[in-house]
Design a protein around this motif. Structure first.
Motif, PDB file in Angstrom:
ATOM      1  N   GLN A   1       3.428  -2.284   2.186  1.00 29.28           N
ATOM      2  CA  GLN A   1       4.870  -2.503   2.099  1.00 29.28           C
ATOM      3  C   GLN A   1       5.594  -1.227   1.675  1.00 29.28           C
ATOM      4  N   THR A   2       6.670  -0.881   2.383  1.00 29.53           N
ATOM      5  CA  THR A   2       7.550   0.201   1.957  1.00 29.53           C
ATOM      6  C   THR A   2       8.411  -0.304   0.803  1.00 29.53           C
ATOM      7  N   VAL A   3       8.430   0.422  -0.315  1.00 26.08           N
ATOM      8  CA  VAL A   3       9.150  -0.004  -1.514  1.00 26.08           C
ATOM      9  C   VAL A   3      10.100   1.107  -1.951  1.00 26.08           C
ATOM     10  N   ILE A   4      11.371   0.739  -2.158  1.00 25.40           N
ATOM     11  CA  ILE A   4      12.357   1.652  -2.728  1.00 25.40           C
ATOM     12  C   ILE A   4      13.005   0.938  -3.899  1.00 25.40           C
ATOM     13  N   LEU A   5      12.948   1.550  -5.075  1.00 28.78           N
ATOM     14  CA  LEU A   5      13.542   0.903  -6.241  1.00 28.78           C
ATOM     15  C   LEU A   5      14.490   1.840  -6.959  1.00 28.78           C
ATOM     16  N   VAL A   6      15.547   1.238  -7.525  1.00 33.44           N
ATOM     17  CA  VAL A   6      16.499   1.958  -8.365  1.00 33.44           C
ATOM     18  C   VAL A   6      16.171   1.651  -9.809  1.00 33.44           C
ATOM     19  N   THR A   7      16.060   2.684 -10.622  1.00 30.51           N
ATOM     20  CA  THR A   7      15.776   2.481 -12.036  1.00 30.51           C
ATOM     21  C   THR A   7      16.284   3.660 -12.850  1.00 30.51           C
ATOM     22  N   HIS A   8      16.648   3.377 -14.090  1.00 27.81           N
ATOM     23  CA  HIS A   8      16.976   4.462 -15.020  1.00 27.81           C
ATOM     24  C   HIS A   8      15.864   4.664 -16.029  1.00 27.81           C
ATOM     25  N   GLU A   9      14.760   3.913 -15.885  1.00 24.80           N
ATOM     26  CA  GLU A   9      13.668   3.968 -16.845  1.00 24.80           C
ATOM     27  C   GLU A   9      12.524   4.824 -16.297  1.00 24.80           C
ATOM     28  N   ALA A  10      12.130   5.828 -17.066  1.00 26.27           N
ATOM     29  CA  ALA A  10      11.095   6.756 -16.620  1.00 26.27           C
ATOM     30  C   ALA A  10       9.753   6.063 -16.421  1.00 26.27           C
ATOM     31  N   ASP A  11       9.425   5.064 -17.266  1.00 25.89           N
ATOM     32  CA  ASP A  11       8.119   4.418 -17.132  1.00 25.89           C
ATOM     33  C   ASP A  11       8.052   3.537 -15.893  1.00 25.89           C
ATOM     34  N   ILE A  12       9.193   3.051 -15.438  1.00 22.33           N
ATOM     35  CA  ILE A  12       9.229   2.287 -14.183  1.00 22.33           C
ATOM     36  C   ILE A  12       9.138   3.242 -12.994  1.00 22.33           C
ATOM     37  N   ALA A  13       9.889   4.334 -13.035  1.00 19.66           N
ATOM     38  CA  ALA A  13       9.822   5.326 -11.959  1.00 19.66           C
ATOM     39  C   ALA A  13       8.432   5.920 -11.827  1.00 19.66           C
ATOM     40  N   ALA A  14       7.663   5.901 -12.916  1.00 24.77           N
ATOM     41  CA  ALA A  14       6.323   6.488 -12.892  1.00 24.77           C
ATOM     42  C   ALA A  14       5.377   5.748 -11.951  1.00 24.77           C
ATOM     43  N   HIS A  15       5.718   4.518 -11.580  1.00 24.54           N
ATOM     44  CA  HIS A  15       4.873   3.763 -10.651  1.00 24.54           C
ATOM     45  C   HIS A  15       5.017   4.274  -9.215  1.00 24.54           C
ATOM     46  N   ALA A  16       6.114   4.927  -8.904  1.00 17.79           N
ATOM     47  CA  ALA A  16       6.360   5.389  -7.543  1.00 17.79           C
ATOM     48  C   ALA A  16       5.637   6.704  -7.274  1.00 17.79           C
ATOM     49  N   ALA A  17       5.348   6.945  -6.010  1.00 16.72           N
ATOM     50  CA  ALA A  17       4.705   8.198  -5.612  1.00 16.72           C
ATOM     51  C   ALA A  17       5.722   9.311  -5.390  1.00 16.72           C
ATOM     52  N   ARG A  18       7.005   8.919  -5.290  1.00 13.11           N
ATOM     53  CA  ARG A  18       8.065   9.895  -5.009  1.00 13.11           C
ATOM     54  C   ARG A  18       9.285   9.503  -5.834  1.00 13.11           C
ATOM     55  N   VAL A  19       9.850  10.445  -6.564  1.00 18.04           N
ATOM     56  CA  VAL A  19      11.012  10.185  -7.406  1.00 18.04           C
ATOM     57  C   VAL A  19      12.164  11.071  -6.948  1.00 18.04           C
ATOM     58  N   ILE A  20      13.255  10.441  -6.567  1.00 19.48           N
ATOM     59  CA  ILE A  20      14.449  11.147  -6.104  1.00 19.48           C
ATOM     60  C   ILE A  20      15.531  10.974  -7.160  1.00 19.48           C
ATOM     61  N   ARG A  21      16.012  12.077  -7.684  1.00 21.71           N
ATOM     62  CA  ARG A  21      17.040  12.039  -8.730  1.00 21.71           C
ATOM     63  C   ARG A  21      18.382  12.440  -8.143  1.00 21.71           C
ATOM     64  N   LEU A  22      19.384  11.604  -8.382  1.00 22.50           N
ATOM     65  CA  LEU A  22      20.730  11.892  -7.926  1.00 22.50           C
ATOM     66  C   LEU A  22      21.601  12.341  -9.088  1.00 22.50           C
ATOM     67  N   VAL A  23      22.477  13.293  -8.822  1.00 20.57           N
ATOM     68  CA  VAL A  23      23.472  13.760  -9.779  1.00 20.57           C
ATOM     69  C   VAL A  23      24.754  14.029  -9.007  1.00 20.57           C
ATOM     70  N   ASP A  24      25.844  13.424  -9.442  1.00 16.58           N
ATOM     71  CA  ASP A  24      27.164  13.644  -8.829  1.00 16.58           C
ATOM     72  C   ASP A  24      27.148  13.404  -7.321  1.00 16.58           C
ATOM     73  N   GLY A  25      26.442  12.363  -6.904  1.00 14.32           N
ATOM     74  CA  GLY A  25      26.459  11.975  -5.496  1.00 14.32           C
ATOM     75  C   GLY A  25      25.596  12.804  -4.584  1.00 14.32           C
ATOM     76  N   LYS A  26      24.766  13.680  -5.151  1.00 14.57           N
ATOM     77  CA  LYS A  26      23.882  14.519  -4.349  1.00 14.57           C
ATOM     78  C   LYS A  26      22.449  14.409  -4.873  1.00 14.57           C
ATOM     79  N   ILE A  27      21.493  14.701  -4.000  1.00 16.34           N
ATOM     80  CA  ILE A  27      20.097  14.714  -4.429  1.00 16.34           C
ATOM     81  C   ILE A  27      19.850  15.993  -5.222  1.00 16.34           C
ATOM     82  N   ASP A  28      19.525  15.812  -6.511  1.00 17.77           N
ATOM     83  CA  ASP A  28      19.278  16.931  -7.402  1.00 17.77           C
ATOM     84  C   ASP A  28      17.822  17.378  -7.330  1.00 17.77           C
TER      85      ASP A  28
END
Length: 231
Positions: A192-219
């Motif tokens: 299954q393809t999974v995309i999740l939104v989270t502000h918690e680092a321990d939840i993001a740690a489950h993903a293989a790829r972490v994309i961080r946004l700042v001011d509407g752009k990919i940081d």
């Protein structure tokens, strides 16, 4: 599977305009496991809404499985949401008067399937999330973690291309959160393809790829060693 090109989302507040998304380019392959992170106001929710075809961009193109959905009308977008995208929200959004089986089967009503086929698919989805013995229970008879499992089953019942989860552990304690994330991990392992939104680092740690946004752009867009599932 997903290609965003020059995505801008502009809102007007009174006489002023602001960009919630300011030119996002993104490609997600099938069976990726992606976490979208960033501070409040960074554009995470706007990006999730566009990915889920809940909203359309002001500018840019969004190709989902080869189709540019950025300019489609409401009816066409509703059809894509029903067939291609499974949603899991922080607040579960279960119908209190329907039992677990009927809550999960609800999205299939709009596909014109027979009651027997809807029941079969819903039962299969509930078994996948470990709730095969709770089919006739009402939501208020379940724990928070069980209700979120029902929500995951409902998202999966239509066999979507993408599973989108918006703060899926936000209403759960830490132990139950880990159990839900172990479920997402297992679903990803099954393809299954999974995309999740989270502000918690321990939840993001489950993903293989972490994309961080700042001011509407990919940081930043980083691949990482995934956090191991709990036993």
């Amino acid at each position: 599977m997903i290609t965003l090109s020059g995505i801008v989302k502009r809102y007007r507040m009174g006489d002023e305009e602001f960009n919630a998304l300011a030119g996002v380019d993104l490609h997600v392959e099938r069976n990726e496991y992606v976490a979208l992170t960033g501070p409040s106001g960074s554009g995470k929710s706007s990006l999730m809404n566009i990915l889920g075809c809940l909203d359309t961009p002001t500018e840019g193109h969004y190709h989902l499985n080869g189709q540019d959905v950025a300019t489609l009308g409401d009816d066409a977008l509703a059809g894509i949401r029903n067939k291609e995208i499974g949603f899991v929200f922080q607040s579960f959004h279960l119908l209190p008067r329907l039992n677990v089986l009927n809550n999960v089967a609800q999205p299939l009503v709009y596909r014109g399937l027979s009651p027997a086929e809807r029941e079969r698919l819903a039962t299969d989805a509930l078994q996948r999330v470990g709730l095969g013995q709770k089919l006739k229970h009402l939501p208020n008879q379940l724990s928070g973690g069980q209700r979120q499992r029902v929500a995951v089953a409902r998202a999966l019942v239509g066999r979507p291309s993408i599973l989108l989860a918006d703060e899926p552990t936000g209403n759960l304690d830490s132990r139950t959160s880990e159990e839900i994330m172990a479920l997402f991990d297992a679903l990803h392992s099954d393809g299954q393809t999974v995309i999740l939104v989270t502000h918690e680092a321990d939840i993001a740690a489950h993903a293989a790829r972490v994309i961080r946004l700042v001011d509407g752009k990919i940081d930043s867009d980083l691949r990482q060693e995934r956090k191991a599932c709990i036993s």
